[in-house]
Write a protein that holds these residues in place. Structure first.
Motif, short mmCIF file in Angstrom:
data_model
loop_
_atom_site.label_atom_id
_atom_site.label_comp_id
_atom_site.label_asym_id
_atom_site.label_seq_id
_atom_site.Cartn_x
_atom_site.Cartn_y
_atom_site.Cartn_z
N GLY A 1 0.60 -1.19 0.27
CA GLY A 1 0.15 -0.07 0.19
C GLY A 1 0.43 1.41 -0.04
O GLY A 1 0.37 2.79 -0.41
N GLY A 2 2.15 0.60 -0.04
CA GLY A 2 3.30 2.39 0.73
C GLY A 2 2.45 3.88 1.25
O GLY A 2 1.25 3.36 2.02
N ASP A 3 2.76 4.50 0.81
CA ASP A 3 1.53 6.05 2.11
C ASP A 3 0.22 6.11 1.31
O ASP A 3 -0.26 6.95 2.02
CB ASP A 3 2.90 6.76 1.23
N ARG A 4 -0.07 4.90 0.71
CA ARG A 4 -1.93 5.17 0.14
C ARG A 4 -2.71 4.32 1.65
O ARG A 4 -3.98 4.25 1.30
CB ARG A 4 -2.32 4.40 -1.48
N VAL A 5 -1.57 3.68 2.58
CA VAL A 5 -2.15 2.24 3.54
C VAL A 5 -1.81 3.37 5.75
O VAL A 5 -0.63 3.60 5.00
CB VAL A 5 -1.88 1.55 3.54
N SER A 6 -2.98 3.68 5.62
CA SER A 6 -2.81 3.84 7.63
C SER A 6 -2.51 2.26 8.19
O SER A 6 -4.00 1.72 8.03
CB SER A 6 -3.56 4.59 8.07
N VAL A 7 -1.54 1.59 8.74
CA VAL A 7 -1.93 0.43 9.18
C VAL A 7 -2.03 0.70 10.35
O VAL A 7 -1.02 0.96 11.07
CB VAL A 7 -0.91 -0.30 8.86
N ASP A 8 -2.58 -0.32 11.32
CA ASP A 8 -2.56 -0.46 12.27
C ASP A 8 -1.99 -2.05 12.76
O ASP A 8 -3.26 -2.91 12.84
CB ASP A 8 -4.18 0.24 13.21
N SER A 9 -1.32 -2.34 13.33
CA SER A 9 -0.93 -3.84 13.69
C SER A 9 -1.45 -3.85 15.24
O SER A 9 -0.58 -3.12 16.04
CB SER A 9 1.06 -4.45 13.45
N ILE A 10 -1.93 -5.39 15.23
CA ILE A 10 -2.72 -5.13 16.83
C ILE A 10 -1.38 -5.60 17.17
O ILE A 10 -0.84 -4.89 19.23
CB ILE A 10 -3.35 -5.46 17.03
N ILE A 11 -0.45 -7.14 17.17
CA ILE A 11 0.88 -7.64 18.20
C ILE A 11 2.31 -7.15 17.63
O ILE A 11 1.87 -7.66 16.37
CB ILE A 11 0.64 -8.71 17.93
N SER A 12 2.87 -6.30 18.03
CA SER A 12 3.97 -6.31 17.26
C SER A 12 5.11 -6.96 18.70
O SER A 12 6.38 -6.41 18.08
CB SER A 12 4.17 -4.48 17.07
N ASP A 13 4.68 -6.52 20.37
CA ASP A 13 5.58 -7.14 21.36
C ASP A 13 5.29 -8.55 21.16
O ASP A 13 4.99 -9.31 21.37
CB ASP A 13 4.99 -6.91 22.11
N PRO A 14 7.52 -8.87 20.84
CA PRO A 14 7.63 -10.21 20.99
C PRO A 14 6.87 -10.90 22.08
O PRO A 14 6.99 -11.90 22.78
CB PRO A 14 8.49 -10.73 20.98
N ALA A 15 6.31 -9.78 23.17
CA ALA A 15 6.02 -10.59 24.45
C ALA A 15 4.10 -10.76 24.46
O ALA A 15 3.71 -11.51 25.12
CB ALA A 15 6.33 -9.71 25.72
#
Length: 312
Positions: A61-75
């Motif tokens: 998507g490049g700069d045409r998307v706004s992404v919210d990744s819920i899990i990014s913490d390895p814990a």
């Protein structure tokens, strides 16, 4: 304190810059720790269950998307994750949602069932895209992001979804998906070389996370089935199963141990120590994207580590 006339324009400019940046959309922290980039207000809102999928969305998507990744913490454990009000709000605003499926991230389904925009949100299930199913009499290995062809198909599917949400930039999304696919080609070739050089070589794993990659590399998983299941379920490994696992390493019947460092505990640490003491190379893997890497660089590092462990 009075601001001098020479400093005032500089401070005002800095304030304006900060204000503009604060109002713009951003690619979220689920991109392997990469610097956030400003995106237009018209960008397609996307929610991904983990930063692995969030990164693939960002690449397509490049700069045409706004992404919210819920899990990014390895814990954080996707199997037991409890969604927050912030997560629910993000889902309620999303045009596209990417979930792993297969029971891995059930919190996504729970949020979708209570979201008021469910009918207008396109949901992409990575397991469905993969076409993977449970073997007869067995359980599905839901860790499909370790299957490179699935990542390629997923990028194409994401491009289709983004094009439906933002038709004016459809060609841009599909071109980016093709470039992503092109970046995977050298990795697929390297996996094929491992398979040719080490056909049916035996390995052990602490749990099934990397199995799609090891199977594509032509490697045989000799791990006692009860061991991986117990580790993944967070239960005690039976004593006889632990003994079988340690025997594999002490007798040097495997060429490498593939170790998920995100779910380490006393039993997996014991196995890792046994591998080191017996000269068995340990290949560390993770379930989420390490900081500073994107999906392709991460998988490249995994493939290179596997080849190095197996030897020439």
């Amino acid at each position: 304190m009075r601001v001098s006339s020479t400093r005032a324009p500089v401070l005002f400019a800095a304030f304006c810059t900060a204000l503009l940046q604060g109002c713009g959309g951003t690619s979220d922290s689920g991109t392997g720790g990469e610097r956030q980039s400003t995106t237009p207000a018209s960008a397609v809102r996307v929610v991904a269950s983990t930063n692995v999928y969030g990164d693939i969305v960002r690449q397509v998507g490049g700069d045409r998307v706004s992404v919210d990744s819920i899990i990014s913490d390895p814990a954080q454990d996707p199997h037991s994750y409890e969604a927050s009000a912030r997560n629910q709000l993000a889902v309620s605003k999303a045009r596209v949602v990417i979930e792993n499926g297969g029971g891995y991230d059930d919190f996504i389904g729970k949020m979708l069932r209570t979201a008021n925009n469910a009918s207008s949100t396109e949901v992409i299930d990575a397991v469905q895209v993969s076409g993977k199913t449970a073997p007869e009499g067995g359980e599905l290995n839901e860790h499909v992001w370790y299957d490179l062809p699935t990542a390629s198909r997923l990028a194409d599917r994401i491009a289709d979804a983004l094009a439906r949400a933002d038709p004016a930039h459809g060609a841009f999304f599909h071109r980016n998906a093709e470039e992503f696919d092109d970046r995977l080609e050298p990795l697929l070739a390297e996996v094929a070389r491992i398979k040719a050089d080490h056909p049916n070589a035996a390995v052990a794993v602490t749990e099934p996370v990397p199995l799609y990659l090891t199977e594509a590399s032509g490697l045989r998983d000799d791990t006692p089935a009860e061991f991986g299941a117990a580790v993944e379920d967070g239960t005690e490994v039976p004593a006889n199963t632990m003994r079988q696992m340690l025997d594999l390493l002490e007798d040097k019947r495997v060429k490498a141990l593939v170790y998920n460092r995100q779910t380490s505990g006393p039993q997996t640490e014991r196995v890792k120590k046994a591998a080191a003491e017996n000269g068995i190379p340990v290949v560390s893997v993770t379930e989420t994207l390490p900081e500073g890497q994107d999906y392709v660089s991460w998988m490249k590092a995994n493939v290179e580590a596997l080849r190095k462990a197996l030897g020439p």
